[in-house]
Design an enzyme around this catalytic site. Structure first.
Site, mmCIF file in Angstrom:
data_model
loop_
_atom_site.group_PDB
_atom_site.id
_atom_site.type_symbol
_atom_site.label_atom_id
_atom_site.label_comp_id
_atom_site.label_asym_id
_atom_site.label_seq_id
_atom_site.Cartn_x
_atom_site.Cartn_y
_atom_site.Cartn_z
ATOM 1 N N ASN A 44 -10.231 -1.362 0.553
ATOM 2 C CA ASN A 44 -11.529 -0.874 0.902
ATOM 3 C C ASN A 44 -11.607 0.884 0.631
ATOM 4 O O ASN A 44 -12.430 1.386 0.945
ATOM 5 C CB ASN A 44 -11.457 -0.994 2.503
ATOM 6 C CG ASN A 44 -10.182 -0.656 3.251
ATOM 7 O OD1 ASN A 44 -9.027 -1.053 3.013
ATOM 8 N ND2 ASN A 44 -10.325 0.176 4.111
ATOM 9 N N HIS A 45 -10.522 1.423 0.404
ATOM 10 C CA HIS A 45 -10.662 2.888 -0.005
ATOM 11 C C HIS A 45 -10.728 3.109 -1.463
ATOM 12 O O HIS A 45 -10.897 4.348 -2.040
ATOM 13 C CB HIS A 45 -9.646 3.583 0.560
ATOM 14 C CG HIS A 45 -9.178 3.665 1.896
ATOM 15 N ND1 HIS A 45 -10.317 3.992 3.088
ATOM 16 C CD2 HIS A 45 -8.222 2.977 2.828
ATOM 17 C CE1 HIS A 45 -9.828 3.818 4.163
ATOM 18 N NE2 HIS A 45 -8.693 3.406 4.269
ATOM 19 N N ASN B 118 -4.052 3.877 -0.937
ATOM 20 C CA ASN B 118 -4.008 4.851 -0.068
ATOM 21 C C ASN B 118 -3.036 6.191 -0.828
ATOM 22 O O ASN B 118 -2.341 6.803 -0.069
ATOM 23 C CB ASN B 118 -3.229 4.584 1.257
ATOM 24 C CG ASN B 118 -3.763 3.591 1.920
ATOM 25 O OD1 ASN B 118 -3.441 2.445 1.820
ATOM 26 N ND2 ASN B 118 -5.102 3.676 2.694
ATOM 27 N N ASP C 262 0.919 -1.148 0.139
ATOM 28 C CA ASP C 262 -0.029 0.046 0.104
ATOM 29 C C ASP C 262 0.989 1.243 -0.108
ATOM 30 O O ASP C 262 1.586 1.542 1.081
ATOM 31 C CB ASP C 262 -1.016 0.116 1.123
ATOM 32 C CG ASP C 262 -1.802 -1.074 1.504
ATOM 33 O OD1 ASP C 262 -1.296 -2.088 1.061
ATOM 34 O OD2 ASP C 262 -2.830 -0.996 2.011
ATOM 35 N N HIS D 173 -0.766 -2.650 6.525
ATOM 36 C CA HIS D 173 0.304 -1.623 6.391
ATOM 37 C C HIS D 173 1.640 -1.955 7.269
ATOM 38 O O HIS D 173 2.493 -1.439 7.402
ATOM 39 C CB HIS D 173 -0.005 -0.225 6.678
ATOM 40 C CG HIS D 173 -1.072 0.371 5.865
ATOM 41 N ND1 HIS D 173 -1.255 1.692 6.035
ATOM 42 C CD2 HIS D 173 -1.787 -0.130 5.077
ATOM 43 C CE1 HIS D 173 -2.099 1.918 5.044
ATOM 44 N NE2 HIS D 173 -2.537 0.753 4.219
ATOM 45 N N HIS E 98 -6.720 -8.432 0.165
ATOM 46 C CA HIS E 98 -6.699 -7.035 0.862
ATOM 47 C C HIS E 98 -7.809 -7.113 2.016
ATOM 48 O O HIS E 98 -8.916 -7.298 1.892
ATOM 49 C CB HIS E 98 -7.177 -5.764 0.178
ATOM 50 C CG HIS E 98 -6.767 -4.399 0.717
ATOM 51 N ND1 HIS E 98 -5.667 -3.801 0.332
ATOM 52 C CD2 HIS E 98 -7.700 -3.364 1.231
ATOM 53 C CE1 HIS E 98 -5.663 -2.706 1.235
ATOM 54 N NE2 HIS E 98 -7.024 -2.553 1.710
#
Ligand SMILES: [Fe+2]
Ligand SMILES: [Fe+2]
Length: 273
Positions: A81-82, A54, A22, A190, A163
């Site tokens: 998820n983002h 991210n 990420d 992360h 993920h």
């Protein structure tokens, strides 16, 4: 450190995949920009796959950051998820084939979960999946992956980016896909895990690759902000950290179709800019 085959000395050059964990905010993008050329020279990866969920200010991605990651040399960008945080990326996900959102999102959500890219006559299928525990995914990852694998069935190699928050879901997927794909790599937490290995059936596996971003923060956020929220339980502004940027990645080497010889963690501090 390399985990897997005892020695690759004398082996004919095969395929290698550099997977970058990420990329968080400007610090992560700059770290990758600085370190990737040296890694390319040193490791000569056939393919570079980057998780970019991210990349924009620490949450989500816009076409600007996606274009920047492709310009740096990413062959495929995976997300998580983002994915949909920034509206500008929604049409981009439908238009651009080499950027993926999890395959087990709802069919009506923009984008796709699989793609196949080709370099020098070798093809790599990439599958992006989302875990189901503490995450919003349309269907179970361990069920939808069957259909996703059919979409990349013609590829010489397959890499799956799972993920997920829960380590159990990632470990289970690794075992489920052992012997079917070249690599299963975990993202999202992360923090790199110490379990990189080639499973008995020949699939390279790691629970989490880690983050490409500022190690001086709290999983990418300025540490004083994160600590303040945890101490007050009050909403507060979150900014991406920039102190002590690192690249967290893995290199998977393979000399047979869909089987890995080794998986090696690549953890590098970015030189001061
Ligand atoms: Fe992330
Ligand atoms: Fe995530």
């Amino acid at each position: 450190m390399r985990f897997g085959a005892d020695s690759l000395a004398g082996m004919a050059p095969g395929t290698s995949i550099l997977f970058v964990g990420d990329v968080v905010g400007r610090a992560g993008r700059q770290a990758l920009q600085t370190v990737l050329p040296a890694l390319r020279e040193e490791l000569e990866p056939t393919f570079v796959v980057v998780n970019g969920e991210n990349a924009a200010g620490g949450i989500g991605i816009t076409p600007k950051e996606a274009d920047a990651l492709f310009a740096m040399g990413a062959d495929v960008i995976t997300l998580g998820n983002h994915t949909y945080r920034h509206r500008e990326i929604w049409p981009y996900l439908d238009e651009k084939r080499e950027i993926l959102r999890p395959a087990n999102y709802l069919p009506g959500q923009p984008g796709r979960g699989t793609c196949v890219v080709e370099r020098g006559g070798t093809t790599l299928g990439v599958v992006n999946l989302s875990g189901n525990l503490y995450m919003q995914a349309g269907s179970p990852a361990l069920v939808t992956v069957d259909e996703a694998l059919r979409e990349v069935s013609a590829a010489d190699h397959v890499l799956v980016d799972m993920h997920a928050e829960a380590t159990s879901e990632k470990v289970a997927l690794g075992w489920y896909l052992d012997g079917k794909v070249t690599a299963v790599v975990g993202t999202h937490t992360h923090v790199p895990t110490a379990d990189a290995r080639v499973l008995p059936g020949g699939t390279a596996y790691i629970t989490d690759v880690g983050m490409t971003g500022a190690r001086g923060g709290v999983i990418g956020v300025k540490r004083e902000q994160s600590i303040a929220v945890m101490r007050t339980h009050m909403p507060m502004r979150y900014d991406s950290a920039d102190e002590d940027p690192w690249v967290n990645a893995v290199l998977v080497r393979a000399s047979r179709p869909r089987r890995a010889d080794s998986i090696e963690q690549v953890l590098r501090a970015a030189p001061p800019t």
